[in-house]
Structures are given as structure tokens and as C-alpha cells.
Design a protein around this motif. Structure first.
Motif, mmCIF file in Angstrom:
data_model
loop_
_atom_site.group_PDB
_atom_site.id
_atom_site.type_symbol
_atom_site.label_atom_id
_atom_site.label_comp_id
_atom_site.label_asym_id
_atom_site.label_seq_id
_atom_site.Cartn_x
_atom_site.Cartn_y
_atom_site.Cartn_z
ATOM 1 N N ILE A 121 0.850 -1.194 0.000
ATOM 2 C CA ILE A 121 0.000 0.000 0.000
ATOM 3 C C ILE A 121 0.883 1.241 0.000
ATOM 4 C CG2 ILE A 121 -1.901 1.187 1.155
ATOM 5 C CD1 ILE A 121 -2.692 -1.675 0.618
ATOM 6 N N GLY A 122 0.800 2.037 -1.036
ATOM 7 C CA GLY A 122 1.559 3.289 -1.102
ATOM 8 C C GLY A 122 0.678 4.446 -0.670
ATOM 9 N N ILE A 123 1.026 5.049 0.460
ATOM 10 C CA ILE A 123 0.204 6.145 0.998
ATOM 11 C C ILE A 123 0.861 7.478 0.662
ATOM 12 C CG2 ILE A 123 -0.797 7.153 3.097
ATOM 13 C CD1 ILE A 123 -0.834 4.364 4.314
ATOM 14 N N ILE A 124 0.110 8.358 0.023
ATOM 15 C CA ILE A 124 0.615 9.705 -0.273
ATOM 16 C C ILE A 124 0.132 10.622 0.840
ATOM 17 C CG2 ILE A 124 0.654 11.599 -1.938
ATOM 18 C CD1 ILE A 124 -0.084 9.609 -4.123
ATOM 19 N N GLY A 125 1.080 11.054 1.680
ATOM 20 C CA GLY A 125 0.711 11.904 2.810
ATOM 21 C C GLY A 125 0.561 11.083 4.077
ATOM 22 N N LEU A 126 1.600 11.088 4.912
ATOM 23 C CA LEU A 126 1.535 10.278 6.133
ATOM 24 C C LEU A 126 1.313 11.189 7.345
ATOM 25 C CD1 LEU A 126 1.793 7.130 6.468
ATOM 26 C CD2 LEU A 126 4.029 7.580 7.488
ATOM 27 N N GLY A 127 0.249 11.990 7.260
ATOM 28 C CA GLY A 127 -0.170 12.803 8.405
ATOM 29 C C GLY A 127 -1.044 11.975 9.326
ATOM 30 N N ASN A 128 -1.947 12.646 10.063
ATOM 31 C CA ASN A 128 -2.846 11.919 10.977
ATOM 32 C C ASN A 128 -3.588 10.813 10.253
ATOM 33 O OD1 ASN A 128 -2.303 13.762 13.000
ATOM 34 N ND2 ASN A 128 -4.028 15.082 12.404
ATOM 35 N N ILE A 129 -4.223 11.211 9.151
ATOM 36 C CA ILE A 129 -5.076 10.260 8.447
ATOM 37 C C ILE A 129 -4.248 9.143 7.816
ATOM 38 C CG2 ILE A 129 -6.633 10.020 6.465
ATOM 39 C CD1 ILE A 129 -7.632 12.901 7.163
ATOM 40 N N GLY A 130 -3.197 9.526 7.113
ATOM 41 C CA GLY A 130 -2.346 8.514 6.477
ATOM 42 C C GLY A 130 -1.799 7.513 7.480
ATOM 43 N N SER A 131 -1.395 8.020 8.658
ATOM 44 C CA SER A 131 -0.840 7.123 9.681
ATOM 45 C C SER A 131 -1.898 6.156 10.206
ATOM 46 C CB SER A 131 -0.287 7.936 10.851
ATOM 47 O OG SER A 131 0.679 8.849 10.401
ATOM 48 N N ARG B 105 8.741 2.065 4.436
ATOM 49 C CA ARG B 105 9.684 2.526 3.406
ATOM 50 C C ARG B 105 9.205 3.851 2.796
ATOM 51 N NH1 ARG B 105 11.052 -0.964 -1.954
ATOM 52 N NH2 ARG B 105 12.240 0.639 -3.071
ATOM 53 N N PHE B 106 10.116 4.804 2.726
ATOM 54 C CA PHE B 106 9.812 6.136 2.205
ATOM 55 C C PHE B 106 10.197 6.245 0.736
ATOM 56 C CE2 PHE B 106 11.589 10.375 1.187
ATOM 57 C CZ PHE B 106 10.445 11.145 1.315
ATOM 58 N N PHE B 107 9.366 6.889 -0.054
ATOM 59 C CA PHE B 107 9.665 7.186 -1.459
ATOM 60 C C PHE B 107 9.614 8.696 -1.650
ATOM 61 C CE2 PHE B 107 9.541 3.100 -3.741
ATOM 62 C CZ PHE B 107 9.081 2.270 -2.731
ATOM 63 N N ALA B 108 10.694 9.265 -2.126
ATOM 64 C CA ALA B 108 10.710 10.709 -2.382
ATOM 65 C C ALA B 108 9.855 11.044 -3.604
ATOM 66 C CB ALA B 108 12.142 11.177 -2.584
ATOM 67 N N SER B 109 9.696 10.069 -4.501
ATOM 68 C CA SER B 109 8.940 10.295 -5.736
ATOM 69 C C SER B 109 7.640 9.505 -5.715
ATOM 70 C CB SER B 109 9.807 9.874 -6.932
ATOM 71 O OG SER B 109 9.030 9.234 -7.918
ATOM 72 N N VAL B 110 6.523 10.194 -6.016
ATOM 73 C CA VAL B 110 5.226 9.524 -6.069
ATOM 74 C C VAL B 110 5.200 8.505 -7.208
ATOM 75 C CG1 VAL B 110 2.755 9.878 -6.490
ATOM 76 C CG2 VAL B 110 3.986 11.406 -4.975
ATOM 77 N N HIS B 111 5.894 8.819 -8.280
ATOM 78 C CA HIS B 111 5.976 7.888 -9.408
ATOM 79 C C HIS B 111 6.618 6.571 -8.968
ATOM 80 C CE1 HIS B 111 7.819 6.016 -12.951
ATOM 81 N NE2 HIS B 111 6.815 6.539 -13.632
ATOM 82 N N ASP B 112 7.711 6.661 -8.246
ATOM 83 C CA ASP B 112 8.389 5.448 -7.779
ATOM 84 C C ASP B 112 7.527 4.695 -6.762
ATOM 85 O OD1 ASP B 112 10.381 6.338 -9.398
ATOM 86 O OD2 ASP B 112 11.757 6.917 -7.779
ATOM 87 N N LEU B 113 6.845 5.454 -5.919
ATOM 88 C CA LEU B 113 5.931 4.839 -4.945
ATOM 89 C C LEU B 113 4.855 4.029 -5.686
ATOM 90 C CD1 LEU B 113 4.876 4.715 -1.911
ATOM 91 C CD2 LEU B 113 3.409 6.649 -2.528
ATOM 92 N N ALA B 114 4.269 4.644 -6.714
ATOM 93 C CA ALA B 114 3.214 3.975 -7.477
ATOM 94 C C ALA B 114 3.755 2.713 -8.164
ATOM 95 C CB ALA B 114 2.618 4.924 -8.507
ATOM 96 N N ALA B 115 4.955 2.810 -8.679
ATOM 97 C CA ALA B 115 5.540 1.680 -9.407
ATOM 98 C C ALA B 115 5.765 0.479 -8.490
ATOM 99 C CB ALA B 115 6.850 2.105 -10.067
ATOM 100 N N GLU B 116 6.019 0.742 -7.202
ATOM 101 C CA GLU B 116 6.306 -0.342 -6.249
ATOM 102 C C GLU B 116 5.076 -0.795 -5.465
ATOM 103 O OE1 GLU B 116 9.243 -2.039 -5.486
ATOM 104 O OE2 GLU B 116 9.961 -1.138 -7.354
ATOM 105 N N SER B 117 3.919 -0.157 -5.718
ATOM 106 C CA SER B 117 2.728 -0.421 -4.894
ATOM 107 C C SER B 117 1.629 -1.132 -5.685
ATOM 108 C CB SER B 117 2.160 0.894 -4.336
ATOM 109 O OG SER B 117 3.099 1.527 -3.494
ATOM 110 N N ASP B 118 0.812 -1.912 -4.962
ATOM 111 C CA ASP B 118 -0.394 -2.506 -5.548
ATOM 112 C C ASP B 118 -1.575 -1.546 -5.420
ATOM 113 O OD1 ASP B 118 0.801 -5.167 -6.005
ATOM 114 O OD2 ASP B 118 0.895 -5.224 -3.821
ATOM 115 N N VAL B 119 -1.514 -0.726 -4.395
ATOM 116 C CA VAL B 119 -2.612 0.199 -4.100
ATOM 117 C C VAL B 119 -2.001 1.556 -3.769
ATOM 118 C CG1 VAL B 119 -4.466 0.750 -2.462
ATOM 119 C CG2 VAL B 119 -4.078 -1.632 -3.152
ATOM 120 N N LEU B 120 -2.579 2.610 -4.306
ATOM 121 C CA LEU B 120 -2.133 3.964 -3.995
ATOM 122 C C LEU B 120 -3.268 4.655 -3.253
ATOM 123 C CD1 LEU B 120 0.544 5.338 -4.730
ATOM 124 C CD2 LEU B 120 -0.575 6.296 -6.754
ATOM 125 N N VAL B 121 -2.967 5.189 -2.057
ATOM 126 C CA VAL B 121 -3.987 5.871 -1.265
ATOM 127 C C VAL B 121 -3.600 7.346 -1.139
ATOM 128 C CG1 VAL B 121 -5.182 5.996 0.954
ATOM 129 C CG2 VAL B 121 -4.443 3.776 0.069
#
Lengths: 338, 338
Positions: free
Chosen positions: A171-181, A208-224
Motif C-alpha cells: 500500500i503506497g500512501i501519499i501523505g503520512l499525516g494523521n489520516i495517512g498514519s 519505506r519512504f519514497f521521495a517520488s510519487v511515481h516510484d511509490l506507485a511503481a512499487e505499490s499494488d494500491v495507492l492511497v
């Protein structure tokens, strides 16, 4: 005096006995209990109860009462910008009932010394729960199955396309604030692997942290999508990111509609370049792209991730607590601009 | 020989070259990959491919090949009872592709020394995920919201009845086996409080135990049925239990339809004596009570909690592993009767 009282009543709600209470502008519909709670404490200049259809005219009239605070909602109903603040220069505090402040010009507020408070964490748990619900619904085809049954197709057609397992998904989460956490914590209990993107890595988590959303998406089954909307995050999910997510990938958006390039999302879904989506927010609410309405791999909700009867009552208490803090000169509970 | 081979082919699937392989009866539809995997290892007497519409006639014909095992499914398609075992007395092992063995007469099997294996934990994770998905869907009205949006009602009607928060809810789980425990683990991550009922208290958990399902329902906001179906658990959720659950209570059933008194459930929902339900199983599948189809506080799925593409492939491997263990004289992987 009779004329002034009548004029005040025309503004929506001010009773003569309430004239000594501090005045505020209300630019959102609230339920009866919220309205009553506000009116016990404040002189409420209520846009939607005023009968005035145009916000600028309402603001001009309201300005005469010298309101020092405004309660607004998110979602672009009324932008709090230079024109808004010029129209009612007495305002020193904006309290939004949203978590996101994308409809407030924070730069203008800061320049004029106008404080801004948001809804803080009132919604976080409900939004996180809803995001997980949307994801399970998309993967396990619950809404699709419910329709299949409701239409009486089960005895006729028997089987229906298989769902997909949640456990083990990345699961690739964009934004790990209150909600993301909170989303991460919930999905860990399902055996998912959590990745994330945010402005900078968080020391407090081992995901695991991804500086790039593109790379996060490439490694994830789900993008939130669980980030705020601002210049940097507008269309943070674009065509390239959707293509990196790929044909087995699922997108969930509980952030803001404009975090996603919506026409590109519709195209990716139509062309099977991603597998499905669970969407609570849209670029032009309450409009939803017509193509999405008939897709059985897409689950839609109408910006209700924040909304439960519990969160509504928490929101009422929280908004009033911020206003009371402001009017009594105390620090705001959840300042965006102190 | 040509005649015998033709007769065998008429049974569904036996090629002459496969005649040396151990024979088994297959009484469920399987996908191409499952069928191929079975045929590589066994001489498969396939009821649904045989063209014979009546099971007794099929069994009588199949008996001549002396099959020593049968692969069956749950849900009452074919009851494995004295008549079944009498028809094919060569059978020494039943492998069901279900977790529940309610359609197998275990007493008869034990008496005749017929071993029985089930699907073990193949489905547990998916069923637990689906149960949580149904619950979030009911509480947060996701399917209802998706329909509201799909029908174009959002711009016309604006708001829609509020959902209910999941966090903090007291979840009463009936049956704390593999599936019930996985449901509990997931819902703990949402901040829920877990209670349970089972034959006896489990030392391994700290959740509060209720010896009576009625008392469990009275103390719970949500009742989740995750137990096996047997004489003791048939209609374990009856009118009294539903009334104890009460007008704000929600029922989720991922066990068997007959764990719940379905007419009483329908009545309780119609009369608002409980708040909602998420149902994956029904008493007379694929029939679903017509009254449920239009209730927007009820989410239905068509016995697919077990079904994902991943679990289907796990099931294939697991079933074959049980069969290979039996035919090579090794202990079954997941014996119900060793």
C-alpha cells in the motif's frame, strides 16, 4: 431600534437579546443542534439563513455588525481570499470545519494577521476507516456483489468475477499525516506492507519512504491519496503515476479531488490501465464524471469519509471550542495560522 | 477396451493413458487450471462434466471404477451421507473444498472409517477481510453512497443520512476460531472492543467471553457470526438475540445462512428493531429474501467472502496436497476426521 432588529433578523438569526454576544459570520449549513449551540454563545450572521443569494452582498451587509470571526467549510463553497477579507475587515479569525485549508488564502490571512483554525483531528479516524472500507470494497467487489444480488442475478448467472486478496498487498500512501498514519495502522493489521510518500521521511515510522510519487506507485499494488491539497499536491496523481501504478493497481482517494488528474483517471480506468478505484472526492463536486457511474470496479462515495453522527457532534464541540478560545483571547486549539 | 474407454470418457474426463492413476470423484465445478492439475495426478470422475444430471446415477456408474476419494464442495450441493457412501463403497476419503463440514455426515464417515479433510485455513484471511469490509460498508453506508452517486442524486439532493463511526464499537464475535480471531485482530486496529462467544473461553486471548449469545448481543454494538454450522449453532441468532442486539445494532454474517433465523432477521430489519446488516450467506442460496434487496442499510454479497483469485489458487494447491497425502498413505494436512 425596531428597524435595526428587523434588519438584523433579515441577516438570518440575530435576536435583540443576543446583541451583546460576540458576532460571527457562518458560511455553511449546520444541523439544528450545531446552530443552537452557536446561537447560545454568539450573534450568528448566517449566510444560508439570510435569504441573500449572493455572498458578496451578504458580506457587505454583515460587515456593519463588525463580526470578528467567520466559520467556513471546505470544498470551495466560499473562498476566503483578499476580496472576502476586504469585504469584512473586522474579521480576525477564520475557523474552518474542514481539515484541509485549500479554500483559504493563508498568505492573505497571515499578511493581515487573521488567525486560522481547522477541524484538527476530528475527522481523522473516520476518514481512515472509510479509506479502508473503500479499498476492501473495490478489491472484494462488495458494492458490485450487492448490486448483483439486488438485481436478482445470483440464481441466474451463478458466479461473478473474483475479487482480490487484501493481505500482503503493498500500500503506497501519499501523505503520512494523521489520516495517512491511521490508514497505515489499520492496513498493517490486514498483513499489508506500507510504503509512503511525504515532503520528507518521518523518523517515527519504519515504513519505506519514497521521495517520488511515481516510484511509490511503481512499487505499490494500491495507492492511497491522504495528503492536503496545495500547489505541490495538485494533480500529484497524474497520467505518469497512474501508468506506474499499472493495470493491476487500485487507487483510493480520500484527500481532495484535485489531488488527482480526474480526466486522466477516467481514461486509465476506461482503458484498463489501472484495475479499479475507490473515490470519496472529486474535482468538481457534486459533479462526478459520468463515465465512472457505471464502472463496477469503481466505488464512489459523496465526500462522506469525514461524516458520521459521532464526528458531526465532535465537530460542533471542536468548532465552538476554537471560537471560544479566540473570543476569550486564548490560543486556538488547532491553529493553522496562530 | 475401446468400449470401456468410451464409457470412461462418457464419465467426463478419463483418457486411456490415465487409467493407471488413482481414481477420484469430483462433485464441484472447478476452473481450468484446477481441473488440469487434478487430471495430471488422478483419474477424475467428474460429475458436472459427465452429462449425467442425477447424482445417484452418476455415483452408481462411477462406483465401477472403484474411486477411493471424493472431492466435494460445501453449501449442500451434494450431501455426503449414508446413501452417498453406500453408492460408492470404495471411497475412503472425502476432501471438501469448504471450511465448514455441515454437508458431510461425520458420524457416518467415522463409523465407516472414511477420512475427511477440509480447506483448513485457506479462506480464513479472505473471510475475515470480507467481514470487516461488510461491516465498514454497513456502518459508513458505502454501497448506499455509491448508488446515491451512480443515480445522479448528489447534485440534486445534497446530503444523505449520516453513517456511524466504527472506532470504539463493541464487537461481539460468535465463534473465535481462525476466522473469528482474524476478524478480532483487524477490528482491534480500528479501536474496537472485542467480545466473543464460543463453546468455551479461550486462554490465549484477553477478550471478554460470554457463555450466552443473548448476553453477548445485549452488550455489543455489532454481532459478527463466524462460527461453524452444526446442531448447536443452527439459528444461534434468533429473535431473542436480535432483540438483545437492539435498534442501533448491526449484524454481520460470514458463517452460514442457517446460523441466523432468516425470516426473523428480515422482520427485525423491516421493523427497525436492528439498524442494519452485512450478509454474505443465506439460508437458501442462491435465493435471497426479496425484502432485503431494497434495504439501503443492508449490504449483500453472494457467498464470496472466501473467494479471491489468490484463495482459489491456494485452494487448488491445498486440495491436491490433501489428496496426495491420502493416496500415498500420509496423514491428511487438514483432517476433520483423520
Amino acid at each position: 431600534m425596531a428597524t435595526a432588529a428587523a434588519a438584523s433578523n433579515a441577516m438570518g438569526s440575530v435576536k435583540p437579546a443576543a446583541a451583546q454576544l460576540p458576532a460571527l459570520i457562518l458560511i455553511r449549513r449546520v444541523d439544528t443542534s450545531f446552530a443552537a449551540a452557536l446561537r447560545r454563545r454568539f450573534r450568528v450572521l448566517d449566510f444560508f439563513a439570510s435569504g441573500e443569494p449572493l455572498l458578496p452582498a451578504f458580506l457587505l451587509a454583515a460587515a456593519k455588525d463588525g463580526p470578528r470571526a467567520a466559520v467556513v467549510m471546505g470544498g470551495g463553497v466560499a473562498r476566503v481570499d483578499a476580496a472576502f477579507l476586504d469585504a469584512v475587515p473586522s474579521i480576525r479569525c477564520i475557523v474552518t470545519t474542514a481539515a484541509g485549508v485549500d479554500s483559504i488564502d493563508l498568505h492573505e490571512c497571515a499578511r493581515r494577521g487573521v488567525a486560522v483554525a481547522n477541524s484538527g483531528r476530528v475527522y481523522s479516524v473516520d476518514v481512515a476507516d472509510h479509506a479502508v472500507g473503500l479499498l476492501i470494497d473495490v478489491l472484494r467487489r462488495i458494492t458490485a456483489s450487492s448490486l448483483f444480488v439486488s438485481r436478482g442475478l445470483w440464481p441466474l448467472q451463478g458466479d461473478y468475477p473474483l475479487g482480490t486478496k487484501l493481505g500482503g498487498k503493498r500500500i503506497g500512501i501519499i501523505g503520512l499525516g494523521n489520516i495517512g498514519s491511521l490508514i497505515a495502522k489499520r492496513l498493517e493489521a490486514f498483513g499489508c506492507v506500507i510504503y509512503y510518500n511525504s515532503r520528507k521521511p518521518k523518523d517515527s515510522v519504519s515504513y519505506r519512504f519514497f521521495a517520488s510519487v511515481h516510484d511509490l506507485a511503481a512499487e505499490s499494488d494500491v495507492l492511497v491519496v491522504a495528503c492536503a491539497l496545495n500547489k505541490e499536491t495538485r494533480h500529484i496523481v497524474n497520467k505518469d503515476v497512474l501508468d506506474a501504478l499499472g493495470k493491476d493497481g487500485v487507487l483510493v482517494n480520500v484527500g481532495r479531488g484535485a489531488n488527482v488528474d480526474e480526466p486522466e483517471l477516467v481514461r486509465a480506468l476506461k482503458e484498463g490501465r489501472i484495475a479499479g478505484a475507490g473515490l470519496d472526492v472529486f474535482e468538481n463536486e457534486p459533479e462526478v464524471p459520468a463515465e465512472l457511474l457505471s464502472m463496477d470496479n469503481v466505488v464512489l462515495s459523496h465526500h462522506v469519509a469525514v461524516l458520521t453522527s459521532e464526528s458531526r457532534s465532535d465537530l460542533r464541540d471542536h468548532t465552538i471550542a476554537n471560537l471560544e478560545a479566540f473570543f476569550s483571547g486564548n490560543p486556538l486549539l488547532t491553529p493553522v495560522l496562530p
